[in-house]
Design a protein around this motif. Structure first.
Motif, short mmCIF file in Angstrom:
data_model
loop_
_atom_site.label_atom_id
_atom_site.label_comp_id
_atom_site.label_asym_id
_atom_site.label_seq_id
_atom_site.Cartn_x
_atom_site.Cartn_y
_atom_site.Cartn_z
N ALA A 91 -13.52 10.35 72.79
CA ALA A 91 -15.21 9.97 72.10
C ALA A 91 -16.08 11.66 72.10
N GLU A 92 -15.26 12.17 73.32
CA GLU A 92 -16.11 13.70 74.09
C GLU A 92 -15.56 14.82 73.09
N GLU A 93 -14.55 14.34 72.64
CA GLU A 93 -13.74 15.58 71.44
C GLU A 93 -14.56 15.71 70.09
N ILE A 94 -15.57 14.33 69.68
CA ILE A 94 -15.63 14.61 68.46
C ILE A 94 -17.21 15.31 68.32
N ALA A 129 -14.26 15.90 60.30
CA ALA A 129 -14.78 15.17 59.63
C ALA A 129 -14.34 13.63 59.61
N LEU A 130 -12.93 13.31 60.31
CA LEU A 130 -12.63 11.99 60.58
C LEU A 130 -11.76 11.89 61.62
N VAL A 131 -12.34 10.93 62.38
CA VAL A 131 -11.57 10.45 63.78
C VAL A 131 -10.30 9.56 63.35
N ALA A 132 -9.57 8.92 63.42
CA ALA A 132 -7.98 7.99 63.26
C ALA A 132 -7.72 8.44 64.39
N VAL A 133 -7.39 7.16 64.78
CA VAL A 133 -7.21 6.37 66.35
C VAL A 133 -6.86 5.18 65.99
N SER A 134 -5.56 4.61 66.51
CA SER A 134 -4.73 2.88 67.04
C SER A 134 -6.25 2.28 67.09
N ALA A 153 -8.86 1.56 73.28
CA ALA A 153 -9.10 2.28 73.47
C ALA A 153 -10.65 2.02 73.25
N ASP A 154 -11.87 3.56 73.80
CA ASP A 154 -12.74 2.59 73.82
C ASP A 154 -13.63 2.69 72.42
N LEU A 155 -13.90 1.86 71.43
CA LEU A 155 -14.18 1.94 70.11
C LEU A 155 -15.39 1.92 70.54
N ALA A 156 -16.58 1.18 71.10
CA ALA A 156 -17.55 1.67 71.18
C ALA A 156 -18.14 2.80 70.83
N ALA A 157 -17.25 3.75 72.49
CA ALA A 157 -17.78 5.05 72.29
C ALA A 157 -17.63 6.05 71.50
N ILE A 158 -16.39 5.74 71.06
CA ILE A 158 -15.70 6.99 69.33
C ILE A 158 -16.61 6.24 68.43
N ARG A 159 -17.05 5.03 68.32
CA ARG A 159 -18.48 5.06 67.17
C ARG A 159 -19.47 5.07 67.37
#
Length: 349
Positions: free
Chosen positions: A123-126, A131-136, A146-152
């Motif tokens: 999340a902090e590296e976005i 253009a795109l974050v791809a993660v399981s 994965a911390d989906l809330a932080a990534i979103r």
């Protein structure tokens, strides 16, 4: 859950390897047999019904409408569809050690900028260039969530799209697929489906900007009017992104998804995580420290991968992944399965 499990599952071994492949419920096996008999008799009325029922069932479990769900036969093909639409030079951010079927479609495009970072820093590296974050959603190698809330949140702030692979979580971890641009899933693991099916949800906000490069005749608004030549009118729904599905498999998919729906993802998740915690406590008492996951149905233990072959001979099915013993707990498992595994493991010297 116990009564349903006993009716649907009769495996003779201690099966703790759903992260590799789930067991087929009895109703799924029966549905596949019926489908084979129908096709052998020349009755081809079933395939479209199987696809439609499976699409709708997955949509309910993913929290989206059925018109946002595309079907196919392989998750990597769905990943390839997303990768193909990125502009040259686009930055794609992925987690170190994520599953190859998610990462490789981006890696083989040499004109993309693939940046690999630790999962905990994703999340902090976005950044603005992403253009795109791809993660399981859950990592295959060790079960970390994965911390989906932080990534979103970070992706929204930076204007990046998010592409999730829910293969290792759909079926035990609640999923709000509508909150992300793309979510793919190969349901042969935690959703207990036959292998050869895949789902992709595509948000309305990105649908028009996504090219259906694998579109076959079923991608037309009226498929039977789209069987020859270029399709003049693509489906207005996510069906335009369908990659030609293996029809027979979906007769089993619709049956398997009904099992997950009947029990409920949240109920299954609590059951699975309770067994995982029991196993974590047990291996700690043997002197091992499991990989911290953030509350997963998958437990990986460094230093025990050498025990996997012996466990297999003893009728205990687990996996060796990334140097760890990996155990995965699902609705057909019980506390006695956990104890059987623990009793078979050596104490650390």
């Amino acid at each position: 859950m116990d009564s349903l499990s006993s009716a649907e599952f009769t495996h003779p071994t201690t099966y703790l390897n759903t992260a590799s492949s789930g067991l087929l419920p009895a109703r799924t096996a029966a549905a596949l047999h019926r489908a084979v008999d129908e096709l052998a008799a020349g009755d081809f009325s079933g395939p479209e019904r199987w696809i439609d029922t499976a699409r709708a069932g997955y949509a309910r479990l993913a929290g989206v409408s059925a018109d946002r769900v595309a079907v196919g036969s392989s998750a990597s093909v769905h990943a390839g569809l997303i990768a193909s639409g990125l502009a040259p030079g686009a930055e794609v951010l992925v987690a170190d050690g994520d599953f190859s079927s998610l990462v490789n479609p981006f890696a083989v495009r040499r004109d993309l900028s693939l940046r690999i970072v630790p999962l905990k820093r994703l999340a902090e590296e976005i950044r603005a260039q992403t253009a795109l974050v791809a993660v399981s959603t859950v990592q295959s190698a060790h079960g970390r969530v994965a911390d989906l809330a932080a990534i979103r949140e970070a992706a929204t702030r930076c204007g990046a799209r998010v592409f999730l692979d829910a293969t290792q979580s759909a079926g035990w971890l609640p999923l709000d697929a509508g909150a992300f641009d793309y979510v793919m899933c190969a349901p042969f693991k935690w959703m207990l489906c036959p292998r050869g099916a895949a789902f992709l949800t595509v948000a309305e906000s990105v649908a028009d900007a996504t090219t259906p490069v694998f579109a076959g005749w079923t991608a037309g608004e009226s498929p039977y009017d789209s069987t020859y030549g270029p399709i003049t009118r693509l489906a207005s729904s996510a069906r335009r992104f369908d990659a030609s599905p293996a029809f027979l498999v979906y007769a089993g998919v619709m049956a398997s998804l009904s099992v997950i729906e009947e029990i409920g993802v949240a109920t299954i998740g609590e059951h699975n995580k309770a067994l995982a915690r029991r196993f974590e406590e047990g291996v700690r008492s043997l002197g091992y420290e499991p990989v911290p996951t953030g509350g997963s149905a998958i437990v990986s233990v460094p230093g025990l991968d050498h025990a996997v072959p012996g466990l297999e001979k003893a009728g205990i099915t687990v996996a060796g992944r990334a140097g760890n013993l990996r155990a995965a707990f699902h609705l057909y498992n019980s506390s006695s399965d956990v104890d059987t595994l623990l009793e078979a493991l050596p104490a650390r010297r």
